[in-house]
Design a protein around this motif. Structure first.
Motif, mmCIF file in Angstrom:
data_model
loop_
_atom_site.group_PDB
_atom_site.id
_atom_site.type_symbol
_atom_site.label_atom_id
_atom_site.label_comp_id
_atom_site.label_asym_id
_atom_site.label_seq_id
_atom_site.Cartn_x
_atom_site.Cartn_y
_atom_site.Cartn_z
ATOM 1 N N ALA A 1 0.821 -1.203 0.000
ATOM 2 C CA ALA A 1 0.000 0.000 0.000
ATOM 3 C C ALA A 1 0.856 1.256 0.000
ATOM 4 C CB ALA A 1 -0.931 -0.012 1.209
ATOM 5 N N ALA A 2 1.978 1.212 0.726
ATOM 6 C CA ALA A 2 2.853 2.387 0.778
ATOM 7 C C ALA A 2 3.393 2.739 -0.596
ATOM 8 C CB ALA A 2 4.005 2.131 1.749
ATOM 9 N N ALA A 3 3.747 1.711 -1.380
ATOM 10 C CA ALA A 3 4.268 1.973 -2.725
ATOM 11 C C ALA A 3 3.231 2.672 -3.595
ATOM 12 C CB ALA A 3 4.693 0.657 -3.378
ATOM 13 N N ARG A 4 1.935 2.415 -3.339
ATOM 14 C CA ARG A 4 0.876 3.061 -4.110
ATOM 15 C C ARG A 4 0.500 4.419 -3.533
ATOM 16 N NH1 ARG A 4 -1.856 -0.133 -7.701
ATOM 17 N NH2 ARG A 4 -1.289 -2.343 -7.753
ATOM 18 N N VAL A 5 0.437 4.490 -2.211
ATOM 19 C CA VAL A 5 0.029 5.745 -1.564
ATOM 20 C C VAL A 5 1.059 6.845 -1.795
ATOM 21 C CG1 VAL A 5 -0.379 6.826 0.673
ATOM 22 C CG2 VAL A 5 -1.396 4.606 0.156
ATOM 23 N N LEU A 6 2.334 6.477 -1.765
ATOM 24 C CA LEU A 6 3.393 7.476 -1.899
ATOM 25 C C LEU A 6 3.721 7.707 -3.372
ATOM 26 C CD1 LEU A 6 5.594 6.251 1.053
ATOM 27 C CD2 LEU A 6 4.282 8.369 0.953
ATOM 28 N N GLY A 7 2.741 8.176 -4.112
ATOM 29 C CA GLY A 7 2.942 8.510 -5.517
ATOM 30 C C GLY A 7 3.584 9.871 -5.685
ATOM 31 N N PRO A 8 3.817 10.276 -6.936
ATOM 32 C CA PRO A 8 4.493 11.559 -7.192
ATOM 33 C C PRO A 8 3.750 12.758 -6.608
ATOM 34 C CG PRO A 8 4.428 10.205 -9.177
ATOM 35 C CD PRO A 8 3.551 9.531 -8.169
ATOM 36 N N ARG A 9 2.417 12.687 -6.515
ATOM 37 C CA ARG A 9 1.646 13.831 -6.043
ATOM 38 C C ARG A 9 1.299 13.763 -4.565
ATOM 39 N NH1 ARG A 9 -2.810 14.750 -10.936
ATOM 40 N NH2 ARG A 9 -1.289 15.013 -12.632
ATOM 41 N N SER A 10 1.692 12.707 -3.906
ATOM 42 C CA SER A 10 1.346 12.562 -2.491
ATOM 43 C C SER A 10 2.341 13.321 -1.617
ATOM 44 C CB SER A 10 1.325 11.088 -2.103
ATOM 45 O OG SER A 10 2.625 10.538 -2.181
ATOM 46 N N ASP A 11 1.935 13.573 -0.404
ATOM 47 C CA ASP A 11 2.796 14.238 0.568
ATOM 48 C C ASP A 11 3.186 13.219 1.636
ATOM 49 O OD1 ASP A 11 4.096 15.796 2.384
ATOM 50 O OD2 ASP A 11 2.445 17.193 2.742
ATOM 51 N N PRO A 12 4.437 12.732 1.625
ATOM 52 C CA PRO A 12 4.837 11.705 2.590
ATOM 53 C C PRO A 12 4.736 12.171 4.039
ATOM 54 C CG PRO A 12 6.759 12.565 1.431
ATOM 55 C CD PRO A 12 5.556 13.096 0.727
ATOM 56 N N ARG A 13 4.795 13.471 4.274
ATOM 57 C CA ARG A 13 4.693 13.971 5.643
ATOM 58 C C ARG A 13 3.293 13.726 6.210
ATOM 59 N NH1 ARG A 13 7.237 18.017 2.596
ATOM 60 N NH2 ARG A 13 9.500 18.149 2.971
ATOM 61 N N ARG A 14 2.271 14.063 5.420
ATOM 62 C CA ARG A 14 0.898 13.829 5.865
ATOM 63 C C ARG A 14 0.605 12.328 5.968
ATOM 64 N NH1 ARG A 14 -2.858 17.805 5.637
ATOM 65 N NH2 ARG A 14 -4.473 16.362 4.934
ATOM 66 N N VAL A 15 1.137 11.556 5.031
ATOM 67 C CA VAL A 15 0.946 10.111 5.080
ATOM 68 C C VAL A 15 1.542 9.541 6.369
ATOM 69 C CG1 VAL A 15 1.563 7.917 3.984
ATOM 70 C CG2 VAL A 15 0.835 9.852 2.577
ATOM 71 N N THR A 16 2.702 10.031 6.760
ATOM 72 C CA THR A 16 3.347 9.571 7.992
ATOM 73 C C THR A 16 2.463 9.805 9.203
ATOM 74 O OG1 THR A 16 5.560 9.982 7.080
ATOM 75 C CG2 THR A 16 5.375 9.840 9.473
#
Length: 424
Positions: A271-286
């Motif tokens: 899921a992380a490989a999909r969620v962390l796409g080019p337009r995603s914000d890894p900070r908010r995901v964290t």
């Protein structure tokens, strides 16, 4: 590089497979064979965090100055094999005590703080910053897959051959990991950088801590690094006594209660490989992933009723936090790859490990003390409630800080400390 990445994957995956055998065997040895109390279990768990607290910062500065990190990793794997193998021999001779388990925890904590620092230093040699996320997800997926297989096999191995056989498998896995590192062909010589060459090992140790005090988001991130670690370590301290003494799970099935965490870890990595796409914000995901993991911990103290139902609920309480934690681990790796200068990666990683080691020690001791004073199930409830309260208070500020940082980056004026600002 692709060949070396594959070897790195095999080495890390093999080591993760073996580590599960020790992780399953030690609580069985402590609780069933040695009759350890919740307080003693807290000491055993806390022992592995002490070296990180004491030596973590200088270890990170040292990691930034090591010119051949792969050779250092190979040496550390060898010492890990010797330490676990020595305890396996002690179990075979029936001379192991709680003190032995505490000593093994101290040794593993010392070696893991160095391995943890060098892990990302070496990974940055094999892949650029933009590729860290997908490669980290693949490495993590391999580790969770190996852990899944290990949890299925650990219980039967312990029942059939004894806990010493489980530790012997772990020792062999470290040697296989060292062999994989030895087989790599690319150079592991690090290039000189201003951060690495101008900062003394001990003089520059504290610079990693200042990174977390620089930007408002990094300060908010600390809460979501500390709280889940403290809560999960406290819960882990009590999980063994909860399963074996409260739910009365047979010893031979103990490892199976953790099988779901291997599946959810794999799912979280995918899921992380999909969620962390080019337009995603890894900070908010964290932030969101850590919050989800904390909420799912409530399922563990809810476990009760008939044994199959209780084990299923406990397995969900163990496994679902792993799902969200897997996403958070990949996301925070992307955050560090973006926000941390390459010459400071070891120090920042060490600072993170010192912070989390402190949180883990406090969590494990608190879990053991609460278990002794309140009982195991009430202690689990207390730890979950404290973690959820902290996340609810810090979450909105963390998300606002992440959004502000994302907007400043989009405008080309990201308000982040420069390498010279974080160096000593």
């Amino acid at each position: 590089m692709r060949r070396d990445l594959n070897l790195y994957w095999w080495g890390q995956t093999t080591s993760a497979f073996g580590s599960v055998f020790t992780a399953v065997a030690l609580p069985v040895v402590a609780i069933v064979q040695l009759g350890a109390s919740p307080g003693q279990m807290g000491l055993i768990t806390a022992a592995s965090t002490v070296p990180g607290m004491v030596l973590g910062l200088p270890a990170g500065a040292l990691a930034d100055r090591i010119r051949h990190p792969r050779r250092a990793l190979l040496t550390l794997d060898t010492f890990s094999a010797l330490g676990v193998g020595a305890v396996a021999l002690g179990l075979a001779d029936h001379i192991v005590s709680v003190g032995w388990l505490i000593g093994l925890g101290v040794l593993q904590g010392l070696l893991s703080i160095l391995i943890g620092c060098l892990y990302f230093v070496h990974l940055r040699q094999l892949v650029d910053a933009d590729g860290i996320g997908p490669v980290r997800a693949r490495l993590q997926a391999g580790q969770y897959g190996a852990a899944l297989l290990g949890r299925i096999l650990a219980g039967p191995v312990i029942v059939a051959f004894g806990s010493q056989a489980a530790l012997a498998i772990d020792a062999a896995s470290y040697l296989l990991s060292a062999t994989a590192l030895l087989s790599m062909r690319s150079s592991d010589l690090t290039a000189p950088t201003p951060g690495r060459d101008s900062t003394g090992t001990f003089h520059g140790a504290a610079s990693g801590l200042r990174f977390f005090a620089g930007h408002p988001f990094h300060r908010a991130l600390l809460v979501f690094l500390v709280v889940p670690v403290a809560a999960m370590t406290g819960l882990a301290t009590l999980t063994g006594p909860f399963l074996l003494r409260v739910i009365h799970l047979p010893t031979g099935y103990y490892g199976l209660a953790f099988v779901l965490s291997g599946v959810t870890g794999l799912a979280g990595s995918a899921a992380a490989a999909r969620v962390l796409g080019p337009r995603s914000d890894p900070r908010r995901v964290t932030i969101l992933a850590f919050t989800g993991g904390i909420a799912c911990c409530l399922l563990l103290p809810l476990a009760g009723g008939p044994l199959p139902l209780a084990v299923a609920c406990a397995a969900l309480g163990i496994g679902l936090p792993i799902f969200f934690g897997a996403i958070a681990n990949v996301a925070v790796s992307s955050v560090f790859a973006t926000d941390v200068a390459e010459g400071e990666m070891g120090r920042i990683t060490a600072a993170l490990q010192v912070i989390t080691a402190t949180a883990a020690m406090l969590g494990s001791l608190a879990g053991g003390a609460l278990g002794d004073q309140l009982g195991i199930r009430p202690a689990l409830w207390a730890l979950c409630a404290a973690a959820l309260t902290a996340a609810a208070l810090a979450g909105p500020h963390a998300l606002r800080s992440a959004r502000a940082l994302r907007q400043s980056e989009a405008s080309g004026v990201a308000d982040l400390p420069t390498p010279t600002e974080t160096a000593v």
